[in-house]
Design a protein around this motif. Structure first.
Motif, PDB file in Angstrom:
ATOM      1  N   THR A  93      -1.084   2.061  -9.935  1.00  0.00           N
ATOM      2  CA  THR A  93      -2.046   2.630  -8.995  1.00  0.00           C
ATOM      3  C   THR A  93      -3.086   1.588  -8.590  1.00  0.00           C
ATOM      4  OG1 THR A  93      -3.229   3.443 -10.926  1.00  0.00           O
ATOM      5  CG2 THR A  93      -1.849   5.033  -9.759  1.00  0.00           C
ATOM      6  N   ASP A  94      -3.019   0.399  -9.211  1.00  0.00           N
ATOM      7  CA  ASP A  94      -3.940  -0.680  -8.843  1.00  0.00           C
ATOM      8  C   ASP A  94      -3.455  -1.463  -7.630  1.00  0.00           C
ATOM      9  OD1 ASP A  94      -5.771  -0.126 -10.772  1.00  0.00           O
ATOM     10  OD2 ASP A  94      -4.859  -1.427 -12.269  1.00  0.00           O
ATOM     11  N   LEU A  95      -2.288  -1.072  -7.142  1.00  0.00           N
ATOM     12  CA  LEU A  95      -1.733  -1.722  -5.951  1.00  0.00           C
ATOM     13  C   LEU A  95      -1.958  -0.767  -4.797  1.00  0.00           C
ATOM     14  CD1 LEU A  95       1.822  -3.147  -6.627  1.00  0.00           C
ATOM     15  CD2 LEU A  95      -0.030  -4.267  -5.440  1.00  0.00           C
ATOM     16  N   SER A  96      -2.575  -1.238  -3.724  1.00  0.00           N
ATOM     17  CA  SER A  96      -2.802  -0.283  -2.648  1.00  0.00           C
ATOM     18  C   SER A  96      -2.091  -0.694  -1.365  1.00  0.00           C
ATOM     19  CB  SER A  96      -4.299  -0.088  -2.423  1.00  0.00           C
ATOM     20  OG  SER A  96      -4.768  -1.003  -1.494  1.00  0.00           O
ATOM     21  N   ILE A  97      -1.559   0.318  -0.691  1.00  0.00           N
ATOM     22  CA  ILE A  97      -0.918   0.130   0.607  1.00  0.00           C
ATOM     23  C   ILE A  97      -1.659   1.032   1.579  1.00  0.00           C
ATOM     24  CG2 ILE A  97       1.203   0.248   1.960  1.00  0.00           C
ATOM     25  CD1 ILE A  97       2.776   0.416  -0.623  1.00  0.00           C
ATOM     26  N   ASP A  98      -2.290   0.432   2.554  1.00  0.00           N
ATOM     27  CA  ASP A  98      -2.939   1.235   3.578  1.00  0.00           C
ATOM     28  C   ASP A  98      -2.078   1.143   4.834  1.00  0.00           C
ATOM     29  OD1 ASP A  98      -4.659   2.757   4.954  1.00  0.00           O
ATOM     30  OD2 ASP A  98      -6.394   1.425   4.805  1.00  0.00           O
ATOM     31  N   ALA A  99      -1.413   2.250   5.154  1.00  0.00           N
ATOM     32  CA  ALA A  99      -0.535   2.286   6.323  1.00  0.00           C
ATOM     33  C   ALA A  99      -0.610   3.684   6.904  1.00  0.00           C
ATOM     34  CB  ALA A  99       0.902   1.966   5.908  1.00  0.00           C
ATOM     35  N   PRO A 100      -0.349   3.840   8.209  1.00  0.00           N
ATOM     36  CA  PRO A 100      -0.389   5.186   8.782  1.00  0.00           C
ATOM     37  C   PRO A 100       0.756   6.035   8.229  1.00  0.00           C
ATOM     38  CG  PRO A 100       0.455   3.599  10.378  1.00  0.00           C
ATOM     39  CD  PRO A 100       0.013   2.815   9.181  1.00  0.00           C
ATOM     40  N   GLN A 101       0.513   7.346   8.069  1.00  0.00           N
ATOM     41  CA  GLN A 101       1.592   8.238   7.638  1.00  0.00           C
ATOM     42  C   GLN A 101       2.639   8.339   8.728  1.00  0.00           C
ATOM     43  OE1 GLN A 101      -0.229  11.959   6.521  1.00  0.00           O
ATOM     44  NE2 GLN A 101       0.242  11.549   4.379  1.00  0.00           N
ATOM     45  N   ILE A 102       2.133   8.398   9.958  1.00  0.00           N
ATOM     46  CA  ILE A 102       3.037   8.452  11.109  1.00  0.00           C
ATOM     47  C   ILE A 102       2.696   7.296  12.030  1.00  0.00           C
ATOM     48  CG2 ILE A 102       3.757   9.796  13.114  1.00  0.00           C
ATOM     49  CD1 ILE A 102       3.009  12.311  11.534  1.00  0.00           C
ATOM     50  N   ALA A 103       3.677   6.444  12.285  1.00  0.00           N
ATOM     51  CA  ALA A 103       3.470   5.330  13.206  1.00  0.00           C
ATOM     52  C   ALA A 103       4.169   5.702  14.507  1.00  0.00           C
ATOM     53  CB  ALA A 103       4.045   4.048  12.629  1.00  0.00           C
ATOM     54  N   GLU A 104       3.396   5.784  15.590  1.00  0.00           N
ATOM     55  CA  GLU A 104       4.012   6.183  16.854  1.00  0.00           C
ATOM     56  C   GLU A 104       4.919   5.102  17.385  1.00  0.00           C
ATOM     57  OE1 GLU A 104       1.243   7.632  19.688  1.00  0.00           O
ATOM     58  OE2 GLU A 104       0.505   9.162  18.303  1.00  0.00           O
ATOM     59  N   ASN A 105       4.508   3.859  17.161  1.00  0.00           N
ATOM     60  CA  ASN A 105       5.257   2.733  17.691  1.00  0.00           C
ATOM     61  C   ASN A 105       5.703   1.843  16.538  1.00  0.00           C
ATOM     62  OD1 ASN A 105       6.217   0.511  18.974  1.00  0.00           O
ATOM     63  ND2 ASN A 105       4.333   0.061  20.106  1.00  0.00           N
ATOM     64  N   GLY A 106       7.021   1.835  16.289  1.00  0.00           N
ATOM     65  CA  GLY A 106       7.549   1.042  15.182  1.00  0.00           C
ATOM     66  C   GLY A 106       7.388  -0.456  15.359  1.00  0.00           C
ATOM     67  N   ALA A 107       7.057  -0.888  16.587  1.00  0.00           N
ATOM     68  CA  ALA A 107       6.906  -2.324  16.826  1.00  0.00           C
ATOM     69  C   ALA A 107       5.593  -2.851  16.274  1.00  0.00           C
ATOM     70  CB  ALA A 107       7.010  -2.633  18.320  1.00  0.00           C
ATOM     71  N   VAL A 108       4.632  -1.947  16.089  1.00  0.00           N
ATOM     72  CA  VAL A 108       3.331  -2.365  15.560  1.00  0.00           C
ATOM     73  C   VAL A 108       2.865  -1.339  14.528  1.00  0.00           C
ATOM     74  CG1 VAL A 108       0.981  -3.066  16.125  1.00  0.00           C
ATOM     75  CG2 VAL A 108       2.792  -3.364  17.818  1.00  0.00           C
ATOM     76  N   VAL A 109       3.192  -1.587  13.277  1.00  0.00           N
ATOM     77  CA  VAL A 109       2.748  -0.716  12.195  1.00  0.00           C
ATOM     78  C   VAL A 109       1.726  -1.493  11.370  1.00  0.00           C
ATOM     79  CG1 VAL A 109       3.452   0.645  10.199  1.00  0.00           C
ATOM     80  CG2 VAL A 109       5.035   0.354  12.112  1.00  0.00           C
ATOM     81  N   PRO A 110       0.446  -1.066  11.436  1.00  0.00           N
ATOM     82  CA  PRO A 110      -0.559  -1.829  10.697  1.00  0.00           C
ATOM     83  C   PRO A 110      -0.465  -1.593   9.191  1.00  0.00           C
ATOM     84  CG  PRO A 110      -1.574   0.005  11.879  1.00  0.00           C
ATOM     85  CD  PRO A 110      -0.119   0.027  12.221  1.00  0.00           C
ATOM     86  N   LEU A 111      -0.450  -2.668   8.448  1.00  0.00           N
ATOM     87  CA  LEU A 111      -0.375  -2.603   6.989  1.00  0.00           C
ATOM     88  C   LEU A 111      -1.563  -3.351   6.403  1.00  0.00           C
ATOM     89  CD1 LEU A 111       3.218  -3.557   5.745  1.00  0.00           C
ATOM     90  CD2 LEU A 111       2.187  -1.296   5.831  1.00  0.00           C
ATOM     91  N   GLU A 112      -2.178  -2.760   5.396  1.00  0.00           N
ATOM     92  CA  GLU A 112      -3.188  -3.491   4.635  1.00  0.00           C
ATOM     93  C   GLU A 112      -2.819  -3.345   3.171  1.00  0.00           C
ATOM     94  OE1 GLU A 112      -7.395  -2.898   5.717  1.00  0.00           O
ATOM     95  OE2 GLU A 112      -7.835  -2.980   3.571  1.00  0.00           O
ATOM     96  N   ILE A 113      -2.538  -4.463   2.521  1.00  0.00           N
ATOM     97  CA  ILE A 113      -2.102  -4.394   1.131  1.00  0.00           C
ATOM     98  C   ILE A 113      -3.044  -5.206   0.262  1.00  0.00           C
ATOM     99  CG2 ILE A 113       0.331  -4.043   1.718  1.00  0.00           C
ATOM    100  CD1 ILE A 113       0.813  -6.989   1.190  1.00  0.00           C
ATOM    101  N   SER A 114      -3.299  -4.705  -0.938  1.00  0.00           N
ATOM    102  CA  SER A 114      -4.124  -5.473  -1.862  1.00  0.00           C
ATOM    103  C   SER A 114      -3.810  -5.060  -3.286  1.00  0.00           C
ATOM    104  CB  SER A 114      -5.607  -5.277  -1.559  1.00  0.00           C
ATOM    105  OG  SER A 114      -5.950  -3.942  -1.746  1.00  0.00           O
ATOM    106  N   SER A 115      -4.112  -5.946  -4.198  1.00  0.00           N
ATOM    107  CA  SER A 115      -3.846  -5.694  -5.607  1.00  0.00           C
ATOM    108  C   SER A 115      -5.121  -5.868  -6.409  1.00  0.00           C
ATOM    109  CB  SER A 115      -2.777  -6.669  -6.111  1.00  0.00           C
ATOM    110  OG  SER A 115      -2.742  -6.647  -7.522  1.00  0.00           O
ATOM    111  N   ALA A 116      -5.370  -4.892  -7.292  1.00  0.00           N
ATOM    112  CA  ALA A 116      -6.515  -4.996  -8.201  1.00  0.00           C
ATOM    113  C   ALA A 116      -6.025  -5.359  -9.597  1.00  0.00           C
ATOM    114  CB  ALA A 116      -7.279  -3.677  -8.226  1.00  0.00           C
ATOM    115  N   ILE A 117      -4.760  -5.727  -9.707  1.00  0.00           N
ATOM    116  CA  ILE A 117      -4.207  -6.121 -11.002  1.00  0.00           C
ATOM    117  C   ILE A 117      -4.674  -7.544 -11.297  1.00  0.00           C
ATOM    118  CG2 ILE A 117      -2.070  -6.519 -12.297  1.00  0.00           C
ATOM    119  CD1 ILE A 117      -0.746  -4.547 -10.203  1.00  0.00           C
ATOM    120  N   PRO A 118      -5.328  -7.760 -12.436  1.00  0.00           N
ATOM    121  CA  PRO A 118      -5.848  -9.103 -12.714  1.00  0.00           C
ATOM    122  C   PRO A 118      -4.726 -10.138 -12.752  1.00  0.00           C
ATOM    123  CG  PRO A 118      -6.670  -7.498 -14.329  1.00  0.00           C
ATOM    124  CD  PRO A 118      -5.625  -6.810 -13.508  1.00  0.00           C
TER     125      PRO A 118
END
Lengths: 103, 145
Positions: B52-77
Motif C-alpha cells: 500500500t506504500d506504492l501509489s498509482i494515481d490514474a483516472p478510473q475511466i479514461a475517455e481517450n486511451g491515447a492520453v491516460v495520465p499516470l502519477e506513480i510514486s513509492s514510499a517504500i524506503p
C-alpha cells in the motif's frame, strides 16, 4: 530533425520538481496514414535526467508513452541554480537534450 | 612492452565503454514481450508483494486511451526502480525508471492504453519487489488509427 524540448525546474517542499516536454511523434507502428500505409515505429527509448552532471534518473520507455511526452520527476532537496539536464534517444538514433537551472 | 600497453588500452576501453553502453541500454526483449508475465520475467522480477506504500494515481475511466495520465510514486524506503505495465496493451511493458541517489521515486507521465486493463506498478527496494494494481477503463483505444 528532433523537435524542441521545454523544461522547468522549481523548488518544492523539500524536493525539486522537474517538468520536461519533448516534441516527438511516438509512433506505435500500428497506426495507418491517410493512404492506408502503416506508419513505422518511431519512439523515444531512453530518457536521462542529470543533476549537476550526474545521472539521477534513467528511464527506458516504450511506444506506449503518449505523443509529445511530458514527464515530471522529483529530486531530493535541491537549491536555486542547480543545473538539470534531460536528454532522450529514440529508436531511429535521433536525440536531443535541454538544460535548465533550478528556479 | 607493446603487449602490456595493449592490455592496458584494452582494459581502459572496456572499463570506459561498457558503462557507457549500459547507460544507453534499452531492454529489447522485455519491451518486445507480448505478455506481462514474459516482460517481468525478462526484467528478472519474479514474485512481488502487494504494497500500500506504492501509489498509482490514474483516472478510473479514461475517455481517450491515447492520453491516460499516470502519477506513480513509492514510499517504500530505498526504492531504486519503478516498472509500469498495462496488462492488455499489445506490448504490456510501458516504462522502467531507475532512480539513483538524489532522485525521488516519483514520475508523472501520459501513456497510451489500447483497452480497459489493469495498470501495474512494480517497485524494487533492497532486492525485493513490490506491486500495486489499478484498473483503468478505456472508452476509446489509443494504439491504432
Amino acid at each position: 530533425m528532433p523537435g524542441p524540448m521545454k523544461m522547468r525546474a522549481t523548488l518544492g517542499q523539500g524536493f525539486t520538481d522537474v517538468r520536461v516536454l519533448m516534441t516527438h511523434p511516438m509512433e506505435t507502428g500500428q497506426r495507418k496514414d491517410s493512404d492506408g500505409k502503416l506508419v513505422p515505429l518511431h519512439f523515444i527509448q531512453n530518457v536521462t535526467v542529470k543533476l549537476n552532471g550526474r545521472p539521477v534518473v534513467e528511464a527506458q520507455i516504450s511506444q506506449a508513452v503518449s505523443r509529445n511526452p511530458v514527464f515530471s520527476f522529483r529530486l531530493k532537496g535541491g537549491a536555486k541554480g542547480d543545473k538539470i539536464e534531460v536528454s532522450w534517444l529514440d529508436n531511429q538514433g535521433e536525440s536531443n537534450s535541454t538544460e535548465a537551472a533550478v528556479a | 612492452m607493446n603487449c602490456i600497453r595493449r592490455a592496458l588500452i584494452a582494459a581502459l576501453v572496456f572499463g570506459v565503454v561498457k558503462p557507457l553502453a549500459a547507460l544507453a541500454a534499452w531492454n529489447k526483449e522485455a519491451f518486445g514481450a507480448k505478455t506481462a508475465g514474459d516482460a517481468l520475467k525478462t526484467l528478472g522480477i519474479g514474485s512481488a508483494t502487494p504494497s500500500t506504500d506504492l501509489s498509482i494515481d490514474a483516472p478510473q475511466i479514461a475517455e481517450n486511451g491515447a492520453v491516460v495520465p499516470l502519477e506513480i510514486s513509492s514510499a517504500i524506503p530505498g526504492t531504486t526502480a519503478l516498472t509500469v505495465i498495462a496488462d492488455k496493451n499489445p506490448f504490456p511493458l510501458i516504462a522502467r525508471f531507475d532512480f539513483k541517489e538524489g532522485a525521488l521515486p516519483f514520475v508523472k507521465v501520459n501513456v497510451k492504453m489500447g483497452e480497459t486493463s489493469d495498470v501495474r506498478v512494480l517497485a524494487e527496494a533492497g532486492g525485493k519487489h513490490y506491486v500495486a494494481t489499478k484498473e483503468v477503463k478505456v472508452t476509446i483505444g489509443g494504439c491504432g488509427g
